[in-house]
Design a protein around this motif. Structure first.
Motif, PDB file in Angstrom:
ATOM      1  N   ASP A   1       0.734  -1.308   0.027  1.00  0.00           N
ATOM      2  CA  ASP A   1       0.030  -0.050  -0.086  1.00  0.00           C
ATOM      3  C   ASP A   1       0.677   1.295   0.048  1.00  0.00           C
ATOM      4  N   TYR A   2       2.030   1.299   0.492  1.00  0.00           N
ATOM      5  CA  TYR A   2       2.789   2.452   0.571  1.00  0.00           C
ATOM      6  C   TYR A   2       4.130   2.574  -0.044  1.00  0.00           C
ATOM      7  N   GLY A   3       4.429   1.440  -1.030  1.00  0.00           N
ATOM      8  CA  GLY A   3       5.611   1.251  -1.695  1.00  0.00           C
ATOM      9  C   GLY A   3       7.075   1.300  -0.699  1.00  0.00           C
ATOM     10  N   PHE A   4       6.707   0.848   0.544  1.00  0.00           N
ATOM     11  CA  PHE A   4       8.209   0.891   1.499  1.00  0.00           C
ATOM     12  C   PHE A   4       8.891  -0.509   0.794  1.00  0.00           C
ATOM     13  N   ARG A   5      10.053  -0.450   1.097  1.00  0.00           N
ATOM     14  CA  ARG A   5      11.062  -1.423   0.584  1.00  0.00           C
ATOM     15  C   ARG A   5      11.116  -2.442   1.865  1.00  0.00           C
ATOM     16  N   HIS A   6      10.901  -3.746   1.634  1.00  0.00           N
ATOM     17  CA  HIS A   6      11.057  -4.649   2.892  1.00  0.00           C
ATOM     18  C   HIS A   6      12.132  -5.729   2.603  1.00  0.00           C
ATOM     19  N   LEU A   7      13.078  -5.562   3.380  1.00  0.00           N
ATOM     20  CA  LEU A   7      14.026  -6.905   3.188  1.00  0.00           C
ATOM     21  C   LEU A   7      14.150  -7.458   4.856  1.00  0.00           C
ATOM     22  N   SER A   8      13.868  -8.694   4.897  1.00  0.00           N
ATOM     23  CA  SER A   8      13.700  -9.357   6.264  1.00  0.00           C
ATOM     24  C   SER A   8      14.979 -10.129   6.403  1.00  0.00           C
ATOM     25  N   ALA A   9      15.771  -9.921   7.514  1.00  0.00           N
ATOM     26  CA  ALA A   9      16.887 -10.384   7.599  1.00  0.00           C
ATOM     27  C   ALA A   9      17.050 -11.940   7.948  1.00  0.00           C
ATOM     28  N   GLY A  10      15.808 -12.111   8.645  1.00  0.00           N
ATOM     29  CA  GLY A  10      15.538 -13.684   8.973  1.00  0.00           C
ATOM     30  C   GLY A  10      15.403 -14.333   7.327  1.00  0.00           C
ATOM     31  N   ASP A  11      14.727 -13.968   6.679  1.00  0.00           N
ATOM     32  CA  ASP A  11      14.361 -14.571   5.425  1.00  0.00           C
ATOM     33  C   ASP A  11      15.656 -14.632   4.567  1.00  0.00           C
ATOM     34  N   LEU A  12      16.806 -13.740   4.525  1.00  0.00           N
ATOM     35  CA  LEU A  12      17.986 -13.795   3.928  1.00  0.00           C
ATOM     36  C   LEU A  12      18.729 -14.880   4.582  1.00  0.00           C
ATOM     37  N   LEU A  13      18.703 -14.824   6.090  1.00  0.00           N
ATOM     38  CA  LEU A  13      19.750 -15.969   6.565  1.00  0.00           C
ATOM     39  C   LEU A  13      18.945 -17.157   6.297  1.00  0.00           C
ATOM     40  N   ARG A  14      17.727 -17.573   6.387  1.00  0.00           N
ATOM     41  CA  ARG A  14      17.491 -18.899   5.904  1.00  0.00           C
ATOM     42  C   ARG A  14      17.731 -19.197   4.642  1.00  0.00           C
TER      43      ARG A  14
ATOM     44  N   LYS B   1      22.629 -22.162  10.986  1.00  0.00           N
ATOM     45  CA  LYS B   1      21.563 -23.122  11.247  1.00  0.00           C
ATOM     46  C   LYS B   1      21.519 -23.343  12.804  1.00  0.00           C
ATOM     47  N   GLY B   2      22.784 -23.228  13.209  1.00  0.00           N
ATOM     48  CA  GLY B   2      22.841 -23.283  14.768  1.00  0.00           C
ATOM     49  C   GLY B   2      22.203 -22.303  15.559  1.00  0.00           C
ATOM     50  N   TYR B   3      22.504 -21.006  14.922  1.00  0.00           N
ATOM     51  CA  TYR B   3      21.817 -19.879  15.733  1.00  0.00           C
ATOM     52  C   TYR B   3      20.412 -19.824  15.608  1.00  0.00           C
ATOM     53  N   ILE B   4      19.949 -20.120  14.201  1.00  0.00           N
ATOM     54  CA  ILE B   4      18.516 -19.954  14.159  1.00  0.00           C
ATOM     55  C   ILE B   4      17.783 -20.971  15.273  1.00  0.00           C
TER      56      ILE B   4
ATOM     57  N   LYS C   1       3.288 -26.278  11.507  1.00  0.00           N
ATOM     58  CA  LYS C   1       2.612 -27.655  11.022  1.00  0.00           C
ATOM     59  C   LYS C   1       3.137 -27.693   9.520  1.00  0.00           C
ATOM     60  N   THR C   2       3.154 -26.665   8.902  1.00  0.00           N
ATOM     61  CA  THR C   2       3.507 -26.536   7.298  1.00  0.00           C
ATOM     62  C   THR C   2       4.439 -25.786   7.043  1.00  0.00           C
ATOM     63  N   SER C   3       5.238 -24.758   7.941  1.00  0.00           N
ATOM     64  CA  SER C   3       6.182 -23.806   7.512  1.00  0.00           C
ATOM     65  C   SER C   3       7.605 -24.466   6.949  1.00  0.00           C
ATOM     66  N   GLY C   4       7.931 -25.590   7.553  1.00  0.00           N
ATOM     67  CA  GLY C   4       9.052 -26.239   7.411  1.00  0.00           C
ATOM     68  C   GLY C   4      10.301 -25.469   7.939  1.00  0.00           C
ATOM     69  N   ARG C   5       9.990 -24.440   8.835  1.00  0.00           N
ATOM     70  CA  ARG C   5      10.992 -23.314   9.509  1.00  0.00           C
ATOM     71  C   ARG C   5      11.848 -24.437  10.819  1.00  0.00           C
ATOM     72  N   ALA C   6      12.837 -24.476  10.785  1.00  0.00           N
ATOM     73  CA  ALA C   6      13.751 -25.236  11.537  1.00  0.00           C
ATOM     74  C   ALA C   6      13.304 -24.670  13.244  1.00  0.00           C
ATOM     75  N   ASP C   7      12.820 -23.491  13.203  1.00  0.00           N
ATOM     76  CA  ASP C   7      12.836 -22.784  14.595  1.00  0.00           C
ATOM     77  C   ASP C   7      11.323 -22.687  15.024  1.00  0.00           C
ATOM     78  N   ASP C   8      10.366 -23.387  14.190  1.00  0.00           N
ATOM     79  CA  ASP C   8       8.822 -23.149  14.348  1.00  0.00           C
ATOM     80  C   ASP C   8       8.488 -24.693  15.290  1.00  0.00           C
ATOM     81  N   ASN C   9       9.313 -24.862  16.376  1.00  0.00           N
ATOM     82  CA  ASN C   9       9.031 -26.065  17.043  1.00  0.00           C
ATOM     83  C   ASN C   9       9.453 -25.479  18.719  1.00  0.00           C
TER      84      ASN C   9
END
Ligand code: UP5
Ligand code: MG
Length: 222
Positions: free
Chosen positions: A29-42, A57-60, A161-169
């Protein structure tokens, strides 16, 4: 560059508070740029042959903040890629990215970061916050998504249940909560003392939370 040309909004909130969800709305809606450090690390962790893969992997998994140099390098690379692909949206008109030797590493990082306007989940620890504000420019404000742990826990377990993220436990989530309270919350407190925190109640539905975000933006940008 002149700090007056720049508008930086930090986005903070506990794990599962809804940073990514609401940043997507703001981008749309506002044209902000968004970069997620978490997404980049994954993404880096999953890249075959990455020299940082195991470390990240260990840190996350432990819910700890990855050493800043690694995150910084990923942000730099992402920006360089975007620029090489002609994504000039990241650039301030007429300015070219500096060559690495011209600026110390930290300055180069921040040179890139200030173009992003909003970096979700940054800065997560005090040294990142003070360094950004002294080396680059003061943030306009911090958008803080406030959410109790039991609500965040349920969201993350559902997503797990579906994300496959190693830290969603459960085990990793508890560690992420601890890191947030011990390391990132002091950043929010620091900015709060400066009167620069916009606190959003993040417990309601995504639409309701976004409505509150838009109201807050309207107030702040008037
Ligand atoms: N959801 C969202 N909003 C909802 C709402 N209002 N009502 C109901 N459900 C809602 O949302 C999480 C889940 O909740 C989703 O399923 C969503 O649909 C639902 P999301 O928008 O993804 O929340 P977010 O706050 O972005 O949660 P995330 O899990 O991404 O936060 P984290 O801060 O834990 O994760 P991040 O990816 O940013 O970081 C992961 C790790 O990377 C960190 O633990 C750390 O190890 C490392 N890291 C660093 O080292 N440095 C950094 O600078 C950043 C990350
Ligand atoms: Mg996120």
């Amino acid at each position: 560059f002149s700090p007056s040309d720049v508008s930086v909004i930090f986005v903070l909130g506990g794990p599962g508070a809804g940073k990514g969800t609401q940043c997507a709305n703001l981008v749309r809606d506002y044209g902000f740029r968004h970069l997620s450090a978490g997404d980049l690390l994954r993404a880096e962790q999953a890249r075959p042959g990455s020299e940082f893969g195991e470390l990240i992997k260990g840190y996350i998994k432990d819910g700890k903040i990855v050493p800043m140099e690694v995150t910084v390098a990923l942000l730099e690379n992402a920006m360089r890629d975007a620029i090489e692909k002609g994504n000039t949206k990241f650039l301030i008109d007429g300015t070219k990215p500096p060559h690495r030797p011209e600026l110390p590493r930290g300055a180069l990082f921040f040179f890139f970061v200030f173009r992003l306007k909003s970096v979700a989940g940054f800065p997560r620890q005090m040294d990142q916050a003070t360094r950004f504000e002294s080396d680059v420019c003061p943030s306009m404000f911090t958008l803080f998504f406030d959410c109790p742990e039991e609500v965040m826990l349920q969201r993350l377990l559902d997503r797990g249940k579906t994300s496959g993220r190693a830290d969603d436990n459960l085990e990793s989530i508890k560690k992420r909560f601890r890191t947030f309270v011990e390391t990132s919350l002091p950043v929010v407190d620091y900015f709060e003392k400066e009167g620069k925190v916009v606190k959003i109640d993040a417990t309601h539905s995504p639409d309701e939370v976004y409505r509150a975000v838009k109201d807050a933006f309207r107030d702040r940008f008037q």
